[in-house]
Write a protein that holds these residues in place. Sequence first.
Motif, PDB file in Angstrom:
ATOM      1  N   ARG A  37      -2.750 -10.353   3.171  1.00  0.00           N
ATOM      2  CA  ARG A  37      -2.643  -9.127   2.363  1.00  0.00           C
ATOM      3  C   ARG A  37      -3.125  -9.370   0.956  1.00  0.00           C
ATOM      4  O   ARG A  37      -2.549 -10.183   0.243  1.00  0.00           O
ATOM      5  CB  ARG A  37      -1.163  -8.717   2.287  1.00  0.00           C
ATOM      6  CG  ARG A  37      -0.796  -7.774   3.349  1.00  0.00           C
ATOM      7  CD  ARG A  37       0.536  -7.139   3.061  1.00  0.00           C
ATOM      8  NE  ARG A  37       0.859  -6.364   4.244  1.00  0.00           N
ATOM      9  CZ  ARG A  37       1.915  -5.606   4.383  1.00  0.00           C
ATOM     10  NH1 ARG A  37       2.794  -5.513   3.412  1.00  0.00           N
ATOM     11  NH2 ARG A  37       2.114  -4.923   5.474  1.00  0.00           N
ATOM     12  N   SER A  39      -3.678  -8.645  -2.990  1.00  0.00           N
ATOM     13  CA  SER A  39      -3.132  -7.878  -4.109  1.00  0.00           C
ATOM     14  C   SER A  39      -4.242  -6.950  -4.612  1.00  0.00           C
ATOM     15  O   SER A  39      -5.423  -7.158  -4.291  1.00  0.00           O
ATOM     16  CB  SER A  39      -2.693  -8.823  -5.226  1.00  0.00           C
ATOM     17  OG  SER A  39      -3.852  -9.403  -5.796  1.00  0.00           O
ATOM     18  N   PRO A  40      -3.905  -5.961  -5.443  1.00  0.00           N
ATOM     19  CA  PRO A  40      -4.958  -5.091  -5.971  1.00  0.00           C
ATOM     20  C   PRO A  40      -6.063  -5.862  -6.697  1.00  0.00           C
ATOM     21  O   PRO A  40      -7.251  -5.576  -6.513  1.00  0.00           O
ATOM     22  CB  PRO A  40      -4.198  -4.153  -6.910  1.00  0.00           C
ATOM     23  CG  PRO A  40      -2.827  -4.054  -6.285  1.00  0.00           C
ATOM     24  CD  PRO A  40      -2.548  -5.435  -5.750  1.00  0.00           C
ATOM     25  N   SER A  76       0.912   2.948   0.795  1.00  0.00           N
ATOM     26  CA  SER A  76       0.191   1.772   1.288  1.00  0.00           C
ATOM     27  C   SER A  76       0.960   1.197   2.480  1.00  0.00           C
ATOM     28  O   SER A  76       1.606   0.160   2.364  1.00  0.00           O
ATOM     29  CB  SER A  76       0.070   0.751   0.148  1.00  0.00           C
ATOM     30  OG  SER A  76      -0.582  -0.407   0.574  1.00  0.00           O
ATOM     31  N   HIS A  80      -1.038  -4.049   0.641  1.00  0.00           N
ATOM     32  CA  HIS A  80      -0.095  -4.596  -0.337  1.00  0.00           C
ATOM     33  C   HIS A  80       0.716  -3.477  -1.018  1.00  0.00           C
ATOM     34  O   HIS A  80       0.136  -2.468  -1.448  1.00  0.00           O
ATOM     35  CB  HIS A  80      -0.891  -5.380  -1.387  1.00  0.00           C
ATOM     36  CG  HIS A  80      -0.075  -6.374  -2.130  1.00  0.00           C
ATOM     37  ND1 HIS A  80       0.902  -6.008  -3.033  1.00  0.00           N
ATOM     38  CD2 HIS A  80      -0.054  -7.726  -2.084  1.00  0.00           C
ATOM     39  CE1 HIS A  80       1.459  -7.093  -3.527  1.00  0.00           C
ATOM     40  NE2 HIS A  80       0.902  -8.149  -2.963  1.00  0.00           N
ATOM     41  N   PRO A  81       2.030  -3.664  -1.162  1.00  0.00           N
ATOM     42  CA  PRO A  81       2.863  -2.605  -1.775  1.00  0.00           C
ATOM     43  C   PRO A  81       2.528  -2.340  -3.246  1.00  0.00           C
ATOM     44  O   PRO A  81       2.827  -1.251  -3.755  1.00  0.00           O
ATOM     45  CB  PRO A  81       4.299  -3.124  -1.627  1.00  0.00           C
ATOM     46  CG  PRO A  81       4.182  -4.575  -1.294  1.00  0.00           C
ATOM     47  CD  PRO A  81       2.848  -4.776  -0.641  1.00  0.00           C
ATOM     48  N   ASP A  82       1.889  -3.293  -3.919  1.00  0.00           N
ATOM     49  CA  ASP A  82       1.563  -3.069  -5.336  1.00  0.00           C
ATOM     50  C   ASP A  82       0.520  -1.972  -5.543  1.00  0.00           C
ATOM     51  O   ASP A  82       0.276  -1.549  -6.679  1.00  0.00           O
ATOM     52  CB  ASP A  82       1.035  -4.364  -5.983  1.00  0.00           C
ATOM     53  CG  ASP A  82       2.151  -5.361  -6.262  1.00  0.00           C
ATOM     54  OD1 ASP A  82       3.320  -5.040  -5.947  1.00  0.00           O
ATOM     55  OD2 ASP A  82       1.848  -6.453  -6.768  1.00  0.00           O
ATOM     56  N   PHE A  83      -0.099  -1.500  -4.449  1.00  0.00           N
ATOM     57  CA  PHE A  83      -1.044  -0.393  -4.607  1.00  0.00           C
ATOM     58  C   PHE A  83      -0.337   0.928  -4.894  1.00  0.00           C
ATOM     59  O   PHE A  83      -0.953   1.850  -5.435  1.00  0.00           O
ATOM     60  CB  PHE A  83      -1.898  -0.233  -3.340  1.00  0.00           C
ATOM     61  CG  PHE A  83      -3.064  -1.176  -3.294  1.00  0.00           C
ATOM     62  CD1 PHE A  83      -4.166  -0.980  -4.124  1.00  0.00           C
ATOM     63  CD2 PHE A  83      -3.065  -2.261  -2.434  1.00  0.00           C
ATOM     64  CE1 PHE A  83      -5.244  -1.849  -4.096  1.00  0.00           C
ATOM     65  CE2 PHE A  83      -4.135  -3.134  -2.389  1.00  0.00           C
ATOM     66  CZ  PHE A  83      -5.229  -2.929  -3.223  1.00  0.00           C
ATOM     67  N   ASN A  85       1.172   3.974  -6.328  1.00  0.00           N
ATOM     68  CA  ASN A  85       1.139   4.595  -7.663  1.00  0.00           C
ATOM     69  C   ASN A  85       0.252   3.859  -8.670  1.00  0.00           C
ATOM     70  O   ASN A  85       0.380   4.048  -9.876  1.00  0.00           O
ATOM     71  CB  ASN A  85       2.545   4.798  -8.236  1.00  0.00           C
ATOM     72  CG  ASN A  85       3.268   5.894  -7.495  1.00  0.00           C
ATOM     73  OD1 ASN A  85       2.631   6.843  -7.010  1.00  0.00           O
ATOM     74  ND2 ASN A  85       4.576   5.779  -7.365  1.00  0.00           N
ATOM     75  N   LEU A  86      -0.654   3.032  -8.153  1.00  0.00           N
ATOM     76  CA  LEU A  86      -1.569   2.289  -9.024  1.00  0.00           C
ATOM     77  C   LEU A  86      -2.862   3.090  -9.239  1.00  0.00           C
ATOM     78  O   LEU A  86      -3.341   3.755  -8.322  1.00  0.00           O
ATOM     79  CB  LEU A  86      -1.918   0.956  -8.360  1.00  0.00           C
ATOM     80  CG  LEU A  86      -2.836   0.018  -9.141  1.00  0.00           C
ATOM     81  CD1 LEU A  86      -2.053  -0.652 -10.280  1.00  0.00           C
ATOM     82  CD2 LEU A  86      -3.414  -1.059  -8.222  1.00  0.00           C
TER      83      LEU A  86
END
Length: 245
Positions: A37, A39-40, A76, A80-83, A85-86
């Motif tokens: 996975r 990251s952004p 997402s 990856h969960p960091d996407f 609201n990015l």
Amino acid sequence: MKVLGVDIGGSSLKGAPVDTKTGQLLAERHRIETPSRLSPAEMGAAIARMAAHFDWKGPVGVGFPGVVQGPFVRTSANLHPDFVNLDAAAVFEHAVGAEVSLVNDADAAGLAEATFGAGRGVKGAVLLLTFGTGVGSALFVDGILYPNTEFGHLKKNGESWEKLVSGAAKERRGLGYEAWAADVGEYLRELEALVWPDLIIAGGGISADHAKWFPHLKIRSKIVPAEFLNEAGLVGAALHAARAL
Ligand code: BGC
């Protein structure tokens, strides 16, 4: 216009420069595997590698497997969960050094099919579904897209339907085409009751094998395979960018 189309999938990125007037690829499609996975920022670096492969300096259209509003990713499910609201367009632009537009991956595939493929000139309600890592959906009325339909996340016994009927689910569950198509048929009948499509277009890698599973579906609607097969997403991402940028 010439745009680099990139389709972000669950396990790889696919890309090629596209002539947005014709939908033709201008070079052979390139694939970058993403076994873990990303990251952004890592995804941005992978898109930059894709651009470098084609020595590309122009605009880039990216199809992302989640809800997309303007430059923002909102969901997402399989990446990856960091996407969530990015401003992913900004992250990718920073990495690539060129303008980037973002669109949901299934909406992108739908745009390619509605413009140049199986949905070209079709009046009424056209529903495109992609069966890959997840299940993506794109709904068109007289050729106009209603964005971010997320029909893969309709629920069956409290779980997203995509967990049962995606291409990945077929492999994970060890199902042959007939058994898998029984579940896909049930899913499509639910969708038929909700949106009464005049035409269903099936995309994703598994659509190449349509002769093995379409006959088992037991549905009311006409169903056809995506003409761009697995390239619909990257072609549509480029088309979207040509309209948006
Ligand atoms: C996502 C959709 C996407 C689909 C196919 C789903 O899990 O929520 O946005 O279109 O997978 O990639």
